[in-house]
Each structure stands twice: as structure tokens, then as C-alpha cells.
Design an enzyme around this catalytic site. Structure first.
Site, PDB file in Angstrom:
ATOM      1  N   ARG A  14       0.823  -1.196   0.000  1.00  0.00           N
ATOM      2  CA  ARG A  14       0.000   0.000   0.000  1.00  0.00           C
ATOM      3  C   ARG A  14       0.872   1.267   0.000  1.00  0.00           C
ATOM      4  O   ARG A  14       0.483   2.279  -0.577  1.00  0.00           O
ATOM      5  CB  ARG A  14      -0.808  -0.057   1.295  1.00  0.00           C
ATOM      6  N   TYR A  71      -7.230  22.464 -10.727  1.00  0.00           N
ATOM      7  CA  TYR A  71      -6.698  23.778 -11.109  1.00  0.00           C
ATOM      8  C   TYR A  71      -5.581  23.651 -12.146  1.00  0.00           C
ATOM      9  O   TYR A  71      -5.037  22.582 -12.344  1.00  0.00           O
ATOM     10  CB  TYR A  71      -6.292  24.618  -9.886  1.00  0.00           C
ATOM     11  N   GLU A  72      -5.316  24.739 -12.801  1.00  0.00           N
ATOM     12  CA  GLU A  72      -4.343  24.783 -13.911  1.00  0.00           C
ATOM     13  C   GLU A  72      -4.715  23.823 -15.023  1.00  0.00           C
ATOM     14  O   GLU A  72      -3.846  23.233 -15.671  1.00  0.00           O
ATOM     15  CB  GLU A  72      -2.916  24.514 -13.424  1.00  0.00           C
TER      16      GLU A  72
END
Ligand SMILES: CCCCCCCCCCC/C=C/C(=O)SCCNC(=O)CCNC(=O)[C@H](O)C(C)(C)COP(=O)(O)OP(=O)(O)OC[C@H]1O[C@@H](n2cnc3c(N)ncnc32)[C@H](O)[C@@H]1OP(=O)(O)O
Ligand SMILES: Cc1cc2nc3c(=O)[nH]c(=O)nc-3n(C[C@H](O)[C@H](O)[C@H](O)COP(=O)(O)OP(=O)(O)OC[C@H]3O[C@@H](n4cnc5c(N)ncnc54)[C@H](O)[C@@H]3O)c2cc1C
Length: 642
Positions: free
Chosen positions: A314, A404-405
Site C-alpha cells: 500500500r 486547477y491549472e
């Protein structure tokens, strides 16, 4: 190892010195744990620290060094943002890249001295991705030589810009420029929003905060409307584009040069994501070496949960990814700085390559960072779900990067445009014209992978296998697209019908780049012990990543079932090899306790005592009987008892 992570011995040493100084300055520490503060309290606390930093910065860091500034911000202000987050990340970069020398002389020193606070206002309520359909207009008034900014309807309100709501008094605003009724498309303008003395919004400006978000709540993302708001002509950022007094438009050397502030963040955010991933993993891995639960051998005491193979599986592949992203990010920043320099002197030939690379990296890195942080949270069991771990906040901030971006799917499609063009070159026998990042598309590969077939082949056969699957998927998706067009489908319709396959190609190409960047870095290392530790991590990386995309290599028989078994065994082998180094591989990032803000991730491992202390400090525990009980629950129970 810290020198590898941060780029040099000197950088690693400077980070340590800066952390040590901050540790000695209690005025720069959180006055109480952030999870116990309201949003308003957090914003106040952040502004308090930011003001002290502005005064004392020179005593702690070299303020001209962006890496030192970034580290200082992470330690003191933290990842939930601050009232000037966008000022440094986009406002100054936009002015630096797009304002003329004269404009820079006027605005940049003021911005750098923090006389003014700025942001980057582009996204609107109705449109973010599709810049061509932004609705804010900047209409040139020939008579007064001014641009008139206007928000024609509610969907045209600027919406989302960080620190726009309450903190900024200036912004680079992106609006459609209209001259003599002709629309020249989106352009950036320097706009004053608030009075410099009173901080009140100027007449014609409607402005405010958009409300609480999933995370990143110290930042006052805002809305902004203009009512025929006038700015001088000379506030159009004019390094590349010009509008003369008589309205004559001088076009830039590249149509997308005004998008450079976005490319700046896309290039720089990769290492930011690596840091968030490594922070969450540092917390989870340290805690996993403290937490004991169950036995592997029933005759033995309970084991540290890090001994379980499932726990290693994991966490450890994400440790490898954090390193890989840091190395790929460092290469990308170098390329960005080079392209920016070229661009400033008029050479725009590398812009398309940089745009394609950063679009893919931004998408893959943010997505995998989110996956890794969420696994780190789950790896901490119940305590991971508590804000005491701080992992949920790291997660919330990191996955903002998927949006975003440039929304990730959209940016993968931008890279796909570049890949399809490259595929067309290969198909038309013009492979020699391929750029270095896609040259492998023109190279004929072996019929089958030679992984596990050639002794001591290092990572070469792995890289070739990644190249094979990426090339095959790119050519397949391109064939599908060209095929649909040959059947008479319109280009845009054909594109949409292939877009899932195209994005698969973009992801594979980007994952190849990340693997190659990791290999390049390991090959450069001289220190034998560091090389050994990173080589183990790289082994885990290439095997884990290949297993993750194995279906692409199995479907054309490039990899066989027995090779897949070998790859799977290698994953298990390297999980075991990495186990003794796991905590050190993350401690090497040298995050201080101040920066991690996590009770679970404490360096001293003293988790339980401090969790209890943390819980006791909850505002709910100030009193034994809450008014919610006296006012509602107690009367309800009393009524039920009657
Ligand atoms: C420093 C530390 C870092 C830590 C970071 C943490 C801080 C967090 C702060 C968060 C701040 C967030 C800010 C924002 O989100 S600002 C708003 C960002 N908005 C977007 O990104 C919008 C996304 N949309 C776009 O970029 C464009 O609209 C899009 C590229 C998708 C399409 O543009 P457009 O419609 O104009 O273009 P076409 O699709 O028609 O393409 C035409 C050709 O132009 C090429 N192109 C596009 N962009 C560029 C570029 N930047 N450079 C070079 N070339 C570009 C495109 O590939 C097409 O080329 P071809 O025709 O040849 O295929
Ligand atoms: C934390 C945060 C900070 C931000 N800071 C700023 C800032 O400082 N300044 C600023 O100007 N903006 C900022 N933004 C806005 C951000 O840039 C936009 O939200 C982002 O670009 C996505 O645009 P959107 O919201 O219009 O999404 P949409 O485009 O509406 O996306 C919705 C869905 O449509 C899909 N989609 C859209 N177009 C296409 C297409 N052509 N092909 C296929 N699928 C498509 C997307 O993949 C997505 O699944 C911020 C956003 C966040 C979350």
C-alpha cells in the site's frame, strides 16, 4: 539522500538551517492545532505569521531564492494556503513573463516589496477550461485611451481566483480584448481592485469570497464583477502583445504566449505534489512502525503493521512515485526556465513541447499523488481518519491539483494533440522530424519484451517495454482518429469519439517520461549507498508500474504470462528489500514536526500520549456538558422518560 531529493548538499543543508531557525521562533508556530480553528481564525493566524515573516524573512532565508521561500512558506504557513499564495505562484510570474520592461519597472518592485497583493483572475462562473468562451470583456475606448472592463452577466463573474475574495488589491485579469468591434481573444490586464489605503473595493467592482471548500480554506478564493470599469491602455500586459494609442494591435510571436503563467504553475507544482505525497507517506510509514496490531507468527508478540506485506504494498510503491515525481519535476522546472528565457528573447519554438510535457505530467502526477495519499490515510486505520493525522487535509489540498491549472482530462487531451501530430509524422515516414521526447515513436521495437530474458540488462528492457506500450497505444488511438475522419466524420466529432483512447496514450507516454527521469537520476548518482537504496526503489517502481499497465503489453503478446509472473515476484522481492529502509527513505525528506502538523507522524513516535493530549484540547472538551445537550438532547431524553 536529502541532497538527492532537494537537488544539492547545499540546498539540503540550507533547509535544515532554516528549519532550525524556525524552531527557535515561537511567534512563527501555529498558536494551536489548525484543525481546532475556524476558517476565520485560520485566516487571521496565517496573516499574523505572514506579517512577521515579511519583517523577519531576511534573517531566516535568502528572499531571492525561490526554493528557500517555498520551504519557509511550507513550514510556517503550511499547505492550507495563506493570504498571499497566488501573489508568488501566479501574480509575480505573470508580470515577469508578460509585462513589458517599463511595466515591470512600475509594478514588480512594489509587488516584491509586498506593497501590493495580487492574484491571477481568469476562471469565471460559467467557463474555466474553455478560455475562448470567457465572457469578461475589455473594450478599447479610443477617445480616452482606456480599456473598459465589463461583466455582461452572472456567468461572466470571475470565480475561483485564489486570494481574490478578501486579500488582494490587484489582479492580472484575463478578458477578451475588443478593439473597434473586433475581438482579439483573451488577454491579460493589470487591474487595481481595491483602494490602497482603505482596502475597500473601487467603484465599479463587485468582489467577495466564494465560501468554504473541500480544503485549502486559508485561501480566500473569490468572485469578481466589473461594471464598465476603466483602466489605462497601458495596463494591458505588453511584453508580447501591444495595442497602440490609435488601437493598432501588434500580435504576439506565439498565439498562446499569454498562457505562460499557467505553464509556470504546471511545471512547478510537480515537486509540490511530490512533497505532499512524501509528507502523507512519512506520517503513515512512521505510524506503521509504531502501531502494533495482530501477529504474523502466533507464537510471537504483536507486530508493527509495517511488517504486513499488504501494508508495504500500500505504501512503498507510492514512496517510489514520490521520488520519481520529485526527479521528473526537477527536470521539468529546468526545461521550463530554459523555455521561459528563450521565450523572453522571442524564441517560441519549444513552447509546444513544454506545453505537451507539463500538461501530461500535471495530470498523471496529481492523480497518482491523490491515490497515494488516500492509501496512506487508510494505512493508518481509524487514526488516519482523524484530523490528528492531518492526512485528510494534505489529500484535500493535493487533489485540488487535479482541477486547477487545467482539468486533468482536458490537459491529457492537450498532450494527445501533440502525440497524434507525432504519430502522423511516423505514419508519413518523417520520424526524423520527431522531437526528443517522442523520438521513440519512430523506433521499431523488438517483437517481444526481453525482460527476464537478458541477464544484467539493468532497466533498459523495462524502458523499452514502456516505450512499446506507449507507442502502440499512441499509434492505435491515432489510427482510430484518422480512420473516423477518413470515413467522413468531422475532425472534432472524431476526436471526441477517440478521446478515452487518446487520454490512455497520454497517460502511458507520461508514465514513460517519469520512469525515464527516475532512471536518468539513478544513473547520475556517484555515492554507492545512495545509488543502492534508490536502485531498489527504482526496481520497485518499474515493476509496479508495469504490472499496473500490463494489459497493454499482454494484449499484443509483447509480455508473456511468465514474464508477468517474474514482474510480480520482483514487486514482492523489492517490497521486502525496501522494508528496512522505508522510514529512512521518507525521513530523508527532512520534514520537521512543525511542517508535518501531524500527531501520528511525530518524529519521536510518541503517538498515543499525544493523541490523548490532542483530543483533550478539542474545544468541545472545554466543558463536560454542551449547550446542545442542555438545550435539546436532555429535554428530549427527559420527555421520553415521562
Ligand atoms: C510554485 C509552487 C507551485 C505550487 C502550486 C500550488 C499552488 C496552488 C495554486 C492554485 C492556482 C490555480 C490557478 C488556476 O487554476 S489559474 C486558471 C487555470 N486555467 C486553466 O488552466 C484553463 C485550462 N485551459 C487551457 O489552458 C486552454 O483553454 C486549453 C489549453 C485547454 C485550450 O486552449 P485554446 O482553446 O486557446 O487552444 P486550442 O485547444 O484551440 O489549442 C490551440 C493550440 O494551442 C496549443 N496550446 C494551448 N496552450 C498552449 C500553451 N500554454 N503553450 C503552447 N501551446 C499551447 C494547443 O496545444 C494547440 O496546439 P495545436 O493546434 O498545435 O495542437
Ligand atoms: C483550488 C482551486 C484553485 C483555483 N485557483 C484559481 C486561480 O487562482 N485563478 C483562476 O483563474 N482559476 C482558479 N481555479 C479554477 C480552475 O483553474 C478551474 O476550475 C479549472 O481550470 C477547471 O475548469 P472548470 O472549473 O471550468 O471545469 P469544467 O471545464 O467545467 O470541467 C467539468 C468537467 O468537464 C470536462 N471537460 C471540460 N471541457 C472538456 C473538453 N474540452 N473535453 C473533455 N472534457 C471536458 C472536465 O474534464 C470535467 O470533467 C482554481 C480552482 C481550484 C479548484
Amino acid at each position: 539522500m536529502a541532497a538527492q531529493i532537494w537537488g544539492s548538499e547545499k540546498r539540503a543543508r540550507r533547509r535544515r538551517e532554516i528549519s532550525a531557525k524556525i524552531a527557535q521562533m515561537p511567534e512563527l508556530h501555529d498558536s494551536k492545532p489548525l484543525p481546532f480553528m475556524t476558517r476565520e481564525e485560520k485566516i487571521m493566524e496565517s496573516a499574523r505569521k505572514l506579517t512577521i515573516l515579511t519583517e523577519k524573512m531576511g534573517q531566516i532565508i535568502d528572499p531571492t531564492d525561490p526554493a528557500e521561500l517555498y520551504h519557509l512558506n511550507n513550514e510556517v504557513l503550511g499547505l492550507e494556503g495563506n493570504p498571499m499564495a497566488l501573489h508568488g505562484v501566479m501574480f509575480i510570474p505573470a508580470l515577469s513573463a508578460q509585462a513589458s520592461d517599463e511595466q515591470q519597472a512600475k509594478w514588480l518592485p512594489r509587488a516584491l516589496r509586498r506593497e501590493i497583493i495580487g492574484t491571477y483572475a481568469q476562471t469565471e462562473l460559467g467557463h474555466g477550461t474553455n478560455l475562448q468562451n470567457l465572457e469578461t470583456t475589455a473594450t478599447y475606448d479610443l477617445a480616452t485611451q482606456e480599456f473598459v472592463l465589463h461583466t455582461p452577466q452572472i456567468t461572466a463573474l470571475k470565480w475561483w481566483p485564489g486570494n481574490l475574495g478578501k486579500s488582494s488589491n490587484y489582479a492580472v485579469v484575463v478578458a477578451h480584448m475588443i478593439i473597434k468591434a473586433k475581438n482579439y481573444g483573451p488577454h491579460p490586464f493589470m487591474v487595481q481592485l481595491r483602494d490602497e489605503k482603505t482596502h475597500e473595493p473601487l467603484p465599479g467592482i463587485t468582489i467577495g469570497d466564494i465560501g468554504p471548500k473541500m480544503a485549502y480554506n486559508i485561501v480566500d478564493n473569490g468572485f469578481l464583477g466589473f461594471n464598465k470599469y476603466r483602466i489605462p491602455r497601458t495596463n494591458l500586459l505588453m511584453r508580447h502583445t501591444k495595442v497602440e494609442a490609435d488601437g493598432t494591435y501588434i500580435k504576439p510571436p506565439h498565439a498562446k504566449i499569454n498562457y505562460s503563467a499557467m505553464v509556470h504553475v504546471r511545471a512547478y507544482m510537480l515537486t509540490g505534489q511530490a512533497i505532499m505525497l512524501a509528507s502523507a507517506l512519512n506520517i503513515a510509514t512512521r505510524y506503521s512502525s509504531v502501531r502494533r496490531q495482530g501477529q504474523i507468527d502466533k507464537s510471537q508478540p504483536e507486530v508493527k503493521v509495517l511488517e504486513y506485506q499488504t501494508q508495504q504494498h500500500r505504501l512503498f510503491p507510492s514512496i517510489a512515485r514520490a521520488y520519481a515525481f520529485q526527479f521528473a519535476g526537477a527536470e521539468t522546472v529546468k526545461l521550463y526556465e530554459h523555455v521561459l528565457k528563450e521565450m523572453k528573447s522571442g524564441n517560441v519554438s519549444l513552447m509546444a513541447d513544454l506545453h505537451a510535457l507539463t500538461s501530461g505530467l500535471k495530470s498523471v502526477v496529481t492523480y497518482q499523488t491523490g491515490e497515494g495519499i488516500e492509501q496512506a490515510r487508510m494505512a493508518c486505520g481509524g487514526h488516519g481518519y482523524s484530523m490528528a493525522s492531518y492526512i485528510s487535509e494534505i489529500y484535500g489540498v493535493a487533489i485540488g491539483g487535479c482541477t486547477y491549472e487545467g482539468e486533468n482530462m482536458v490537459m491529457l487531451l492537450q498532450l494527445a494533440r501533440y502525440l497524434v501530430k507525432s504519430a502522423a509524422l511516423v505514419k508519413s515516414g518523417q520520424s526524423s522530424k520527431l522531437g526528443p521526447l517522442v523520438a521513440y515513436l519512430g523506433v521499431k521495437s523488438e517483437p517481444t519484451s526481453l525482460i527476464d530474458r537478458i541477464p544484467n540488462s539493468g532497466f533498459t528492457e523495462y524502458v523499452k517495454t514502456f516505450q512499446h506500450v506507449s507507442k502502440r497505444q499512441t499509434l492505435k488511438a491515432a489510427d482510430m482518429f484518422f480512420g473516423l475522419m477518413e470515413k467522413g466524420e468531422k475532425r472534432e466529432i472524431a476526436w471526441n469519439k477517440c478521446s478515452v483512447e487518446l487520454n490512455r496514450a497520454s497517460r502511458l507516454h507520461t508514465r514513460l517520461f517519469i520512469v525515464e527521469a527516475f532512471v536518468r537520476r539513478v544513473n547520475e548518482i556517484a555515492d554507492i549507498r545512495i545509488k543502492e537504496a534508490l536502485t531498489d526503489l527504482l526496481h520497485l517502481h518499474v515493476n509496479y508500474e508495469l504490472l499496473d499497465i500490463a494489459s497493454y503489453a499482454l494484449e499484443d503478446g509483447f509480455l508473456s504470462a511468465s514474464q508477468l509472473d517474474y514482474i510480480r515476484d520482483q514487486v514482492y522481492l523489492y517490497l521486502g528489500k525496501i522494508r528496512p529502509n522505508a522510514v529512512s527513505l521518507l525521513d530523508s525528506w527532512e520534514f520537521s514536526d512543525i511542517e508535518l502538523r501531524s500527531v501520528l507522524g511525530r518524529r519521536d513516535g510518541n503517538v498515543y500520549e499525544n493523541l490523548f493530549k490532542w483530543a483533550k484540547s478539542s474545544p468541545l472538551n472545554k466543558t463536560d456538558v454542551l449547550s446542545s445537550v442542555t438545550q435539546y438532547l436532555k429535554p428530549m431524553m427527559e420527555k421520553a422518560r415521562l
